[in-house]
Design a protein around this motif. Structure first.
Motif, PDB file in Angstrom:
ATOM      1  N   THR A   1       8.070 -15.780  -4.760  1.00 40.02           N
ATOM      2  CA  THR A   1       9.482 -15.413  -4.885  1.00 40.02           C
ATOM      3  C   THR A   1      10.228 -16.658  -5.388  1.00 40.02           C
ATOM      4  O   THR A   1       9.613 -17.702  -5.612  1.00 40.02           O
ATOM      5  CB  THR A   1      10.102 -14.993  -3.527  1.00 40.02           C
ATOM      6  OG1 THR A   1      10.220 -16.155  -2.707  1.00 40.02           O
ATOM      7  CG2 THR A   1       9.276 -13.948  -2.804  1.00 40.02           C
TER       8      THR A   1
ATOM      9  N   ASP B   1      11.937 -18.415  -3.584  1.00 36.77           N
ATOM     10  CA  ASP B   1      11.977 -19.336  -2.453  1.00 36.77           C
ATOM     11  C   ASP B   1      10.631 -19.977  -2.114  1.00 36.77           C
ATOM     12  O   ASP B   1      10.592 -21.049  -1.528  1.00 36.77           O
ATOM     13  CB  ASP B   1      12.466 -18.599  -1.193  1.00 36.77           C
ATOM     14  CG  ASP B   1      13.910 -18.160  -1.335  1.00 36.77           C
ATOM     15  OD1 ASP B   1      14.673 -18.901  -1.982  1.00 36.77           O
ATOM     16  OD2 ASP B   1      14.257 -17.077  -0.816  1.00 36.77           O
TER      17      ASP B   1
ATOM     18  N   PRO C   1       9.602 -13.380   4.389  1.00 34.68           N
ATOM     19  CA  PRO C   1      10.911 -12.843   3.969  1.00 34.68           C
ATOM     20  C   PRO C   1      10.898 -12.478   2.481  1.00 34.68           C
ATOM     21  O   PRO C   1      10.325 -13.204   1.666  1.00 34.68           O
ATOM     22  CB  PRO C   1      11.878 -14.012   4.246  1.00 34.68           C
ATOM     23  CG  PRO C   1      11.027 -15.233   4.380  1.00 34.68           C
ATOM     24  CD  PRO C   1       9.690 -14.772   4.858  1.00 34.68           C
ATOM     25  N   GLY C   2      11.479 -11.343   2.165  1.00 34.99           N
ATOM     26  CA  GLY C   2      11.588 -10.926   0.761  1.00 34.99           C
ATOM     27  C   GLY C   2      10.270 -10.503   0.133  1.00 34.99           C
ATOM     28  O   GLY C   2      10.152 -10.398  -1.089  1.00 34.99           O
TER      29      GLY C   2
ATOM     30  N   HIS D   1       9.927  -7.749  -2.516  1.00 32.96           N
ATOM     31  CA  HIS D   1      10.357  -7.998  -3.892  1.00 32.96           C
ATOM     32  C   HIS D   1       9.585  -9.151  -4.524  1.00 32.96           C
ATOM     33  O   HIS D   1       9.912  -9.603  -5.612  1.00 32.96           O
ATOM     34  CB  HIS D   1      11.862  -8.280  -3.927  1.00 32.96           C
ATOM     35  CG  HIS D   1      12.664  -7.190  -3.287  1.00 32.96           C
ATOM     36  ND1 HIS D   1      12.823  -5.957  -3.879  1.00 32.96           N
ATOM     37  CD2 HIS D   1      13.281  -7.132  -2.085  1.00 32.96           C
ATOM     38  CE1 HIS D   1      13.522  -5.191  -3.063  1.00 32.96           C
ATOM     39  NE2 HIS D   1      13.810  -5.870  -1.976  1.00 32.96           N
TER      40      HIS D   1
END
Lengths: 302, 229
Positions: free
Chosen positions: A265, A267, A282-283, A286
């Motif tokens: 991602t 991040d 997290p995330g 996506h």
């Protein structure tokens, strides 16, 4: 079988949460590696101190209650160096303002039962026998901070279940490697490296790969060239994940016998043997999720 | 028929599979949704009734394996051995699939919208596999019967030691395996391709595919081959 995990955070804010995000990744690989676990975390440079040395006392009797303070005191007395100590149970990190080789030689002479886990400006290393959950809790992995880390859960197939044969393996400074698979020519690699003065700590096949690649880097190869030579020299089944102070690198053997999946991602980049170790991130819904191709080099920089 | 949702964050895969195994032919038309699969292994293996299972997310190893008459749709990627040893029905992966997809499948249709890893369709025994993307090396190794449609490229040693399975490849083939050869498409091939592409919801010109089939020279021992094939 074994489990591999790696995590590199791109967002500086996430550095404080590196360990917290990684612990479920490591525990997620328990079925693949229930007998030992370990990880190397890269924290950036050692500040005023020249080098950090991670040391393990679990191979000696009563190692859990080892007197680390005493050792630090003696080191200061005998070598006249500035030392800071961070110790927990059978594990300690000495940050020293001296040539680490002198410190390690002194430790070896005075405390031959201690096992040196890693040396470097950035790397801290922890490994021990036990389930991933036990090892993670033993060393408070959830609280670790840093830019990136390399972790491993072991199901031993080639050599005995002992703390020194757990992964990650290190060689030289600030280099570590974890392995899922088995090599068929580790003894040939050893016979090639030992005459060059390269010392082996164990009979483990992964240690041969680790020392071979670090030797190539020390001889002046860049990571890409070293890995290319690895493809030529190392025979067997492997997914290797390696850590350097500014990168994670991954390769898989030409038959892709051992798994790997990557989620990226904005991040972070997260690597694991299986997606079930990435599902909590997290995330993740996506994230760009993909399988690294066999015989390709993947390098992610911090 | 009631539609049910299994949340694998709350329920074990074994509970999902036990429920699915209790269904019979009369429960046809039932739709089961699986959420939070989170890479769990063995999701919806061994179906033996015409239920439809939709998995929202990434599945682990052997998803939809041994399927008989069921339909398993994975709205994500699938790990090693998706649809392995399936007998009939449909397994549809809407992302990519890892190694050994459709291994040893006896029947049914495995559709992979993305790429498939190495050894896709190894030892295929009569199933059909349609891959929207590319396949890795050693795909269709020793495939005995069935058809494979590859809309992208194929890796090394495609169709090594192939028996009577037939492969259709639209993209580049890095290398053919021992005893595999390119053959001309016949009218029957065009018709088979048209049908498989249509069932898989893919829009490609059937005439743009190459056919790979067995040269059948490995069927009999050749003492003069000197172990070179």
């Amino acid at each position: 079988m074994c489990g591999i995990v790696g995590l590199l955070v791109k967002t500086p804010d996430l550095r404080a949460r590196l360990g917290e995000l990684m612990v479920p990744m490591l525990i997620g690989m328990t079925e693949r590696g229930p007998d030992s676990a370990g990880l190397a975390v890269f924290t950036g440079d050692a500040g005023d101190h020249a080098r950090k040395i991670s040391v393990y006392s679990g191979l000696i009797e009563d190692g859990d209650n080892f007197n680390w303070q005493g050792v630090a005191h003696e080191l200061k007395e005998h070598l006249g160096v500035s030392i800071t100590l961070e110790a927990k149970g059978n594990h300690a990190i000495f940050s020293v303002s001296a040539d680490p080789e002198i410190v390690k030689r002194w430790l070896k002479d005075e405390y031959p039962g201690l096992f040196i886990l890693s040396t470097g400006k950035s790397i801290n290393l922890y490994k021990d026998i036990g389930t991933p959950a036990e090892v993670a809790s033993r060393y408070d992995f959830g609280k670790l901070q840093g830019t990136h880390l390399v972790g491993h859960t072991r199901m031993a197939t080639e050599t005995a279940v002992t703390p020194d044969r757990a992964h990650p393996f290190t060689a030289g400074e600030d280099f570590c490697l974890v392995h899922n698979g088995s090599l068929s020519n580790p003894n040939g690699i050893r016979r090639k490296l030992e005459p060059q003065g390269i010392h082996f700590d164990t009979d483990n096949d992964t240690e041969a790969a680790c020392r071979f690649l670090e030797w190539r880097l020390r001889e002046g190869d860049n990571l890409e060239t070293a890995l290319k030579k690895g493809f030529e020299e190392l025979d067997g089944f492997y997914t290797f994940l390696m850590g350097t102070p500014d990168a994670l690198a991954l390769i898989r053997d030409p038959f892709a016998c051992k798994p790997a999946v990557v989620a990226e991602t904005d991040d972070y980049v997260a690597i694991a043997s299986e997606f079930r170790s990435l599902a909590h991130l997290p995330g993740i819904n996506h994230a760009h999720v993909f399988e690294p191709a066999p015989e390709e080099m993947y390098v992610w920089k911090i | 028929m009631e539609n049910l949702t299994f949340d694998l964050a709350q329920t074990k895969v074994s509970a999902l599979n036990s429920y699915l195994h209790r269904q019979s032919g009369e429960s046809g038309g039932q739709k089961i949704t699986v959420i939070n699969p989170d890479g769990a292994h063995n999701i919806a293996v061994g179906l033996d009734s015409p239920v439809e299972v939709e998995v929202i997310g990434h599945a682990g190893y052997y998803a939809g394996g041994m399927n008989k008459t069921g339909k398993v749709i994975i709205k994500g990627s699938a790990g090693t051995g998706v649809g392995e040893n399936m007998m009939s029905g449909v397994v549809h992966v809407q992302g990519f699939a890892s190694n050994g997809a459709g291994a040893s499948a006896h029947g049914g249709l495995l559709i992979i919208d993305g790429d498939a890893g190495l050894r896709c369709g190894i030892s295929l025994k009569g199933g059909d596999i349609v891959v929207g993307g590319s396949v890795g090396s050693f795909s269709a190794f020793m495939a005995q019967a069935g058809r494979m449609v590859i809309c992208g490229d194929a890796g090394d040693a495609l169709g090594d030691s192939l028996y009577e399975a037939v492969l259709y490849v639209k993209g580049n083939i890095k290398s053919l395996g021992a005893d595999a050869q390119i053959e001309a498409l016949t009218d029957a091939d065009i018709s088979a391709l048209t049908d498989l592409l249509q069932q898989s919801g893919l829009n490609h010109d059937p005439k743009s595919f190459k056919k790979v089939a067995s040269r059948r020279e490995l069927y009999h021992w050749n003492a003069d081959a000197n172990q070179e094939y």
